[in-house]
Structures are given as C-alpha cells and as structure tokens.
Design an enzyme around this catalytic site. Structure first.
Site, short mmCIF file in Angstrom:
data_model
loop_
_atom_site.label_atom_id
_atom_site.label_comp_id
_atom_site.label_asym_id
_atom_site.label_seq_id
_atom_site.Cartn_x
_atom_site.Cartn_y
_atom_site.Cartn_z
N ARG A 25 0.83 -1.21 0.00
CA ARG A 25 0.00 0.00 0.00
C ARG A 25 0.86 1.25 0.00
NH1 ARG A 25 -2.79 -4.19 1.83
NH2 ARG A 25 -5.06 -4.17 1.98
N GLY A 92 -1.56 -11.47 -4.86
CA GLY A 92 -2.99 -11.14 -4.93
C GLY A 92 -3.23 -9.69 -4.55
N ARG A 120 -6.67 -17.69 -9.39
CA ARG A 120 -7.42 -17.17 -8.24
C ARG A 120 -8.62 -16.31 -8.68
NH1 ARG A 120 -2.97 -15.14 -4.00
NH2 ARG A 120 -4.84 -14.69 -2.78
N SER A 166 -13.09 -9.42 2.23
CA SER A 166 -11.73 -9.43 1.68
C SER A 166 -11.19 -8.01 1.65
CB SER A 166 -11.77 -10.01 0.26
OG SER A 166 -10.64 -9.59 -0.47
N GLN A 168 -8.57 -7.15 0.14
CA GLN A 168 -8.07 -6.86 -1.21
C GLN A 168 -9.20 -6.31 -2.07
OE1 GLN A 168 -6.15 -10.45 -2.57
NE2 GLN A 168 -4.44 -10.20 -1.15
N ASP A 314 -4.44 -15.18 7.30
CA ASP A 314 -3.09 -15.63 6.92
C ASP A 314 -2.43 -16.47 8.02
OD1 ASP A 314 -3.34 -14.40 4.50
OD2 ASP A 314 -2.32 -12.56 5.12
N LYS A 341 -6.28 -19.08 -1.67
CA LYS A 341 -5.03 -18.38 -1.39
C LYS A 341 -3.95 -18.91 -2.33
CE LYS A 341 -6.74 -15.67 1.57
NZ LYS A 341 -6.80 -14.25 1.28
N ARG A 345 -5.32 -23.84 0.98
CA ARG A 345 -4.61 -24.07 2.25
C ARG A 345 -5.27 -25.13 3.12
NH1 ARG A 345 -2.54 -17.85 3.18
NH2 ARG A 345 -0.76 -18.09 1.77
N ARG A 389 3.28 -19.48 3.10
CA ARG A 389 2.79 -19.67 4.48
C ARG A 389 2.72 -21.15 4.86
NH1 ARG A 389 2.41 -14.65 5.99
NH2 ARG A 389 1.52 -13.14 4.55
#
Ligand code: S3P
Length: 433
Positions: A25, A92, A120, A166, A168, A314, A341, A345, A389
């Site tokens: 950002r 993403g 995605r 979200s 995002q 996350d 993701k 996951r 992750r």
C-alpha cells in the site's frame, strides 16, 4: 529443500521484516499522492518488489536511498500507459489493488501473474469495477487473470455490498472510488484488515470507516507523507508459535504492527494457554505497534468460528501447527476463503499433516485437528505446495521433533519473508537430549 531434525529450543530477540500488506500500500498509494514519500522499513520481498516494478512501469520514479524507499508520487492523471504487460508474480494484493487504481487511469493496461495468480478468483473485483464504469475484462468468462483494464477518468460513486470479507476487494474499490463522482459506501460481511483506510486517513483523504462500513468522499486531494512500515505480525506469528511449542524457549519481537484487524490470532493463542505479553504500545502513521514477548506454554485445543476468520486469514496454517501441539481437538470453521489463497490451504495442511501422522480432517470450510502436547512426527518429506505460508508453517511444525524432516520447494518463502531461514536459525539452538 530444507532439512530439519530437532528438537530445538528458541531464545533471544528477533527482528522481523516489514509488513507485506502495508509495504504494498505504501508504494501504490504514494504513487498517486503528488509528493515525494520516504518509506522506512519497506519489505523487499518478491511480492513487494513486483509491486515496485509494476508501479515504475506507470511512469513513477522509485529509488532506494540508503535504508529508505523513495517514491516520487504524481497524480492519477499523470500516470503513463504502460508499454508492456504488467506482471504481479504471486501477489494477490498487487493485482487487486492495482486493478482498482488503473480503473481510474484513462488508458489500457494488462495485468497478469504466475500460474497460481491466474487461477485465483477475480470476478469479485471485475464485477464491481465494471459497475463503476471502468471496462475490466478477464479470462474464463470475466472471472480470472490476465485482466485487461480500460480506465475511466471519472467513475460512478456507488454503494457496494461485498459478499466476501476481503481486504483486497475492499481496497480495490476504495482506490477506484477516490476518483468517483460522489460518495461511495462499501459494506462487508465481516471486518477485514483496514491498512488502506488508515493510510488514506493519514494522507488526509475523505474517508470514514467503522467496522464493516467504509465511506469515501473524493473531494479531498490526498497528501503524501513519510511512512514507517511496522514489522509484519503475520511473519512474527511463526516465531510466536515456535516459542510456545518448543521447550525452554522465550523470544522477544520488537516493533510489531498490532493493528486490531490483524492481531486476533494472539487472542486465539492466549485462549489456548499461550504465554504472550504485549509491551511498549505506541502509534506510528496511524498504525499501532508494540513489542511481543512469548515463551514455552502448555497449549490446549480451541474452537475458531467464522466471524473472526478474516482477521486470522493468513495465520490459520500456523494456528493449525499450534493445534497439532495442543491437547485436545481443535475445530476451525467458516474458513472456506482459505481455498483461494496461494494454494488451497485447507487441502495443503490436511495432506501434509496426514503424512506426518497428525490426525486431521478436512471439512468444506475448515479443519478438525487432534493435537498432542507430546506430538512426535514421522520421518517425512513435506511439500510446500509452492505456498510461502505453508512452507514456513511446516518448518515450525518440524522444529520440536526428532524425526528427519525434509521440506521441498521452500524458495516460495521469499514472496513474503526472504530472511526467514536466516533469522530463524539465529534464535534456534539444538536441545540437548
Ligand atoms: C491482504 C488481504 C488478505 C490476505 C493477503 C493480504 C491484503 O487477502 O490473505 O495475504 O494485503 O489486503 P483477502 O483480503 O483477499 O482475504
């Protein structure tokens, strides 16, 4: 490939790297802030480097000056049409936030990424950005990247009720709405991270936010100011869980961002019996920061439900590791978003835990993990599923164990935490058995 044979203990002070979400950002928002912005503690991870390279292709000068990253911000109308496809790699956050920004830039741009990004879901931004008047197209019936964007100088101010919580998606719409013709309202089903709102508020934009609602009134021109990026709480999470599950361990992590929309996993770990203390709280450029101290703990199972999932989105892989070393059965529900993701996951965790002999059940929207304070892993080779992750969580999972463990495809860690292995080994010592 990384090989681990424990058991280890963890002792000392850890300097975590800068926050990934805030680093992205800081470059994207500074680019349109009309000012030269100096960014301290920027995370030079692969994802964030992709953001820098992309923003440079829009005609923005970005340079490293000693320890600082300096962005020479312009205004949206001064961005230049890129003469090539814009590559976001595995990120993403980059593709979704930049898509919002480019929806208000009156030229054509094409955004693409690696094979994981191009699988995605993108309909969640394509649809609302089109409603606002931009022309955004995607592969596979307007649902996936690569994306083609033909921006529109003045977008329509609308009310958006987004169906996934979200950050995002929300941030993509916030950035577009800065260039709309009136008041935009965004409502989310649950609270997601609010770094975009905080940074825009710090830059004096017309923005109000409270829980699930964000309101943007674009009459104010944003003013770039210097930014300090706090250390990444999601990266700190690997060290925090490691210290809790390893014997005779204690670590202190300095200057960690403890934004309430990101730090809920600390509450979950405390509920599990984790000995964690937060010290020296302060605020820098609208973000809360603190030092975190934690030590060996006897963990108990916990139930984690849907409302708070966006605030630990996350950290679920590393919380699953904590659950594997906790007494009892941990249940995670309402986490279907985890399937979208860098890897699916829920499935990645299930496959890998299963190999190590951990009792785990995959549910459509969660996991059930039977933990054990004295868990002993089987000798195994884990697969990272090319997901940073998952790779870091599997490394932490292996630290307390005498088993011979290999973890393949660990180079993906550089997307968010390039110095992870080096920092990890600086605080680990082999336990004398
Ligand atoms: C991020 C938001 C989250 C998170 C991702 C970073 C961000 O994604 O999983 O790692 O920087 O806004 P969603 O908002 O899509 O859940």
């Amino acid at each position: 490939m990384i090989e681990i044979t424990g058991p280890y203990i963890m002792q000392g002070g850890v300097k975590i790297q800068g926050d990934k979400s805030i680093s992205h950002r800081s470059v994207i928002i500074s680019a349109i802030s009309g000012k030269k912005v100096r960014i301290e503690n920027f995370l030079f991870s692969q994802d964030c480097i992709n953001t820098i390279n992309l923003i440079k292709k829009l005609g923005i000068n970005i340079n490293r000056e000693n320890d600082l990253l300096v962005v020479e911000g312009k205004r949206i109308g001064d961005l230049k049409e890129p003469d090539d496809v814009l590559f976001v790699g595995n990120s993403g956050t980059t593709i979704r936030l930049v898509a919002g920004l480019l929806s208000a830039a009156p030229f054509m741009s094409i955004l693409t990424g690696d094979p994981s990004i191009n699988k995605r879901p993108m309909k969640r931004i394509i649809k609302p950005l089109n409603r606002m008047g931009a022309r955004v197209y995607g592969r596979d019936g307007n649902t996936k990247a690569p994306l083609v964007i033909i921006g529109e100088k003045r977008l329509k101010a609308l009310k958006h009720n987004i169906t996934v919580a979200s950050a995002q998606v929300k941030s993509s719409l916030i950035l577009a709405s800065l260039f709309s013709d009136g008041k935009t309202e965004i409502n989310q089903p649950a609270v997601s991270r609010d770094h975009t709102e905080r940074m825009l508020e710090y830059f004096e934009a017309g923005i109000r936010y409270d829980g699930r609602k964000t309101i943007i009134t674009p009459e104010k021109i944003i003013k770039g100011k210097d930014i300090f990026v706090p250390n990444d709480i999601s990266s700190a999470a690997y060290f925090i869980v490691a210290a809790l599950i390893l014997r005779n361990s204690r670590v202190i992590l300095k200057d960690i961002g403890i934004n309430p929309t990101r730090s809920y996993f600390l509450d979950v770990l405390r509920e599990m019996g984790g000995k964690i203390s937060i010290k020296n709280k302060r605020v820098r450029n609208n973000e809360e920061i603190a030092d975190i101290e934690c030590q060996t703990s006897n963990l108990q199972a916990v139930k984690i439900g849907s409302e708070k999932i966006p605030n630990i989105i996350d950290e679920i892989p590393i919380l699953a590791v904590a659950a594997a070393y906790a007494k009892g059965v941990t249940e995670i529900t309402g986490a279907h978003e985890l399937r979208y993701k860098e890897s699916d996951r829920l499935n990645s965790i299930t496959q890998e835990f299963d190999k190590a002999g951990i009792e785990v059940k995959e549910k459509p929207d969660g996991l059930v993990i039977k933990g054990d304070n004295h868990l002993k892993l089987k000798d195994t080779t884990f697969d990272s599923h090319m997901d940073h992750r998952i790779a870091m969580s599997l490394i932490v999972l292996s630290l307390p164990s005498e088993a011979q463990v290999m973890i393949s495809d660990t180079e993906c860690i550089k997307t968010s935490f390039p110095d992870f292995i080096q920092i990890l080994y600086s605080v680990l010592k082999k336990e004398r058995t």
